[in-house]
Structure formats: structure tokens, C-alpha cells
Write a protein that holds these residues in place. Structure first.
Motif, PDB file in Angstrom:
ATOM      1  N   GLN A 108       0.506   8.562  -2.917  1.00 44.61           N
ATOM      2  CA  GLN A 108      -0.675   9.281  -3.357  1.00 44.61           C
ATOM      3  C   GLN A 108      -0.746  10.576  -2.562  1.00 44.61           C
ATOM      4  O   GLN A 108      -0.685  10.545  -1.335  1.00 44.61           O
ATOM      5  N   SER A 139     -12.793   6.803  -1.158  1.00 47.63           N
ATOM      6  CA  SER A 139     -13.314   6.481  -2.489  1.00 47.63           C
ATOM      7  C   SER A 139     -12.461   7.048  -3.608  1.00 47.63           C
ATOM      8  O   SER A 139     -12.272   6.384  -4.632  1.00 47.63           O
ATOM      9  N   ALA A 140     -11.889   8.238  -3.411  1.00 49.18           N
ATOM     10  CA  ALA A 140     -11.024   8.796  -4.465  1.00 49.18           C
ATOM     11  C   ALA A 140      -9.830   7.886  -4.739  1.00 49.18           C
ATOM     12  O   ALA A 140      -9.374   7.761  -5.873  1.00 49.18           O
ATOM     13  N   LEU A 141      -9.314   7.247  -3.683  1.00 48.02           N
ATOM     14  CA  LEU A 141      -8.137   6.392  -3.839  1.00 48.02           C
ATOM     15  C   LEU A 141      -8.524   4.938  -4.118  1.00 48.02           C
ATOM     16  O   LEU A 141      -7.645   4.075  -4.230  1.00 48.02           O
ATOM     17  N   SER A 142      -9.829   4.673  -4.195  1.00 46.75           N
ATOM     18  CA  SER A 142     -10.329   3.303  -4.421  1.00 46.75           C
ATOM     19  C   SER A 142      -9.727   2.309  -3.429  1.00 46.75           C
ATOM     20  O   SER A 142      -9.267   1.228  -3.828  1.00 46.75           O
ATOM     21  N   LEU A 143      -9.735   2.700  -2.170  1.00 49.03           N
ATOM     22  CA  LEU A 143      -9.190   1.819  -1.129  1.00 49.03           C
ATOM     23  C   LEU A 143     -10.342   1.202  -0.329  1.00 49.03           C
ATOM     24  O   LEU A 143     -11.451   1.733  -0.318  1.00 49.03           O
ATOM     25  N   ALA A 144     -10.042   0.086   0.334  1.00 52.66           N
ATOM     26  CA  ALA A 144     -11.056  -0.564   1.171  1.00 52.66           C
ATOM     27  C   ALA A 144     -10.817  -0.206   2.621  1.00 52.66           C
ATOM     28  O   ALA A 144      -9.665  -0.076   3.050  1.00 52.66           O
ATOM     29  N   SER A 196       0.842  -1.198   0.000  1.00 49.10           N
ATOM     30  CA  SER A 196       0.000   0.000   0.000  1.00 49.10           C
ATOM     31  C   SER A 196       0.870   1.238   0.000  1.00 49.10           C
ATOM     32  O   SER A 196       1.673   1.439   0.908  1.00 49.10           O
ATOM     33  N   HIS A 237      -5.041  14.077  -5.931  1.00 53.15           N
ATOM     34  CA  HIS A 237      -6.475  14.228  -5.675  1.00 53.15           C
ATOM     35  C   HIS A 237      -6.708  15.492  -4.851  1.00 53.15           C
ATOM     36  O   HIS A 237      -5.970  15.750  -3.908  1.00 53.15           O
TER      37      HIS A 237
END
Ligand code: ADP
Ligand code: MG
Length: 173
Positions: free
Chosen positions: A96, A166-171, A2, A149
């Protein structure tokens, strides 16, 4: 693996507050470059600036962001981290970069409510509201340029965290 997440933006935009909540939500470690500088030097930001000037502080800041960069870490950066091209490039390459964007009036209201003067030496010695307008005028383009972002930071910390996730598409963890 990550990638580290760097939070950038002016003082008061919520890098520390949102960063801690984001780290918790993702199961990441949390780190604050200003805090790291204090621990590693044994001096407050104000002390470092008094002894070495802003230039000395900026040099230490570049070392700090490199020292704290690890996978799976949310890194809250000092408001001036983006001033150095070297720092902007390093953060963009390593992870990021998320800009917590807020109006000068919102930033000033937050800082006036909790001045923490020791931790937040004013840059100009003038009223905080005036100073924030100037700081953003000088730095907004750099924050935008450094960021992968841009997030609206004038919402509740929880809403800001959700937007970043959600912007980073992480869980969430
Ligand atoms: P930074 O680390 O970017 O300087 P902080 O996280 O220390 O900012 O936040 C500055 C002040 O603003 C704190 O008092 C904090 O509680 C408040 N704050 C931070 N984010 C928010 C938010 N999204 N909504 C309302 N208040 C906030
Ligand atoms: Mg902070």
C-alpha cells in the motif's frame, strides 16, 4: 499477511516521523530506505552522491526498496524514490503506497528548522523554499500516480497516523 506500507513524499513531509509512529500504532516493523542505504554502504547520502552522482544514488535506492520490502513493515522512502517507473510499479504491486502531501511552504519551514545538512544535500544549491516549490512541481504528479492513498500531512503526526490507519482500514495493535 499484512502488506508493507510505503510512505512517499518530498523531504520534510514526515515520512520518518509519521512512519515510526505508524509502525508503533500497528505493531509493524519500521524501515527507512535512506537509513538502509547508509548502513549497507557505510556512507551517508551526501557521500554516495559525491562519489557516484545522483544517478548512482538512484540505482542503489532501487536495490534498497527491494531489500527492505517485507510484510508487516512501514517503509519510509527517499523523496526521489518515485522518479523511477520501476520503483513506482514495484511499490504499488508489493504493498500500500501512501503519499504524505504538504505544501512547499510547510516543507521548507520544517527543513529550515532542522536542516540536517549532512543527510539532506540540496538538489540545486538554492534557498530551500524555492527548491521545494520546484521539487513539488516536478514530482507531485509522480507521487499522486504512485499512491493508493493521499493523506494531508500538514496536521500533527498523530492525526496523520490516524488518517492512514483509517484509510487503510487497519486495526491498531
Ligand atoms: P521526511 O522523513 O519525510 O524527510 P521527517 O519525518 O524527517 O520527514 O520530518 C522532517 C521535519 O519535520 C522533522 O523535524 C520533523 O520533526 C518535522 N515533522 C514531520 N512531520 C511533522 C508534522 N506532521 N507536523 C509537524 N512537524 C513535522
Ligand atoms: Mg526521512
Amino acid at each position: 499477511m499484512s502488506l508493507p506500507i510505503y510512505l512517499i513524499g518530498a523531504r520534510g513531509c514526515g515520512k520518518t516521523t509519521v512512519g515510526q509512529a505508524l509502525a508503533l500504532a500497528l505493531g509493524y516493523a519500521f524501515c527507512d530506505t535512506d537509513h538502509y542505504l547508509q548502513l549497507s554502504s557505510g556512507q551517508s547520502v551526501s557521500d554516495i552522491v559525491s562519489a557516484e552522482g545522483w544517478e548512482g544514488f538512484r540505482r542503489r535506492e532501487t536495490l534498497a526498496v527491494k531489500a527492505v520490502t517485507q510484510p508487516g513493515t512501514v517503509i519510509a522512502t527517499g523523496g526521489g524514490m518515485v522518479l523511477a517507473e520501476e520503483n513506482r510499479q514495484f511499490m504499488r504491486e508489493q504493498g500500500q503506497v501512501v503519499y504524505l502531501n504538504a505544501d512547499a511552504a510547510v516543507l521548507a519551514a520544517r527543513l529550515e528548522a532542522y536542516p540536517e545538512a549532512e543527510q539532506r544535500p540540496t538538489l540545486t544549491g538554492r534557498p530551500i523554499a524555492e527548491e521545494m516549490v520546484e521539487v513539488l512541481a516536478a514530482r507531485d504528479a509522480l507521487y499522486q500516480q504512485a499512491a493508493h492513498h493521499i493523506i494531508d500531512a500538514m496536521q500533527s503526526p498523530e492525526a496523520v497516523v490516524s488518517q492512514i490507519v483509517s484509510a487503510l482500514s487497519l486495526a491498531r495493535a
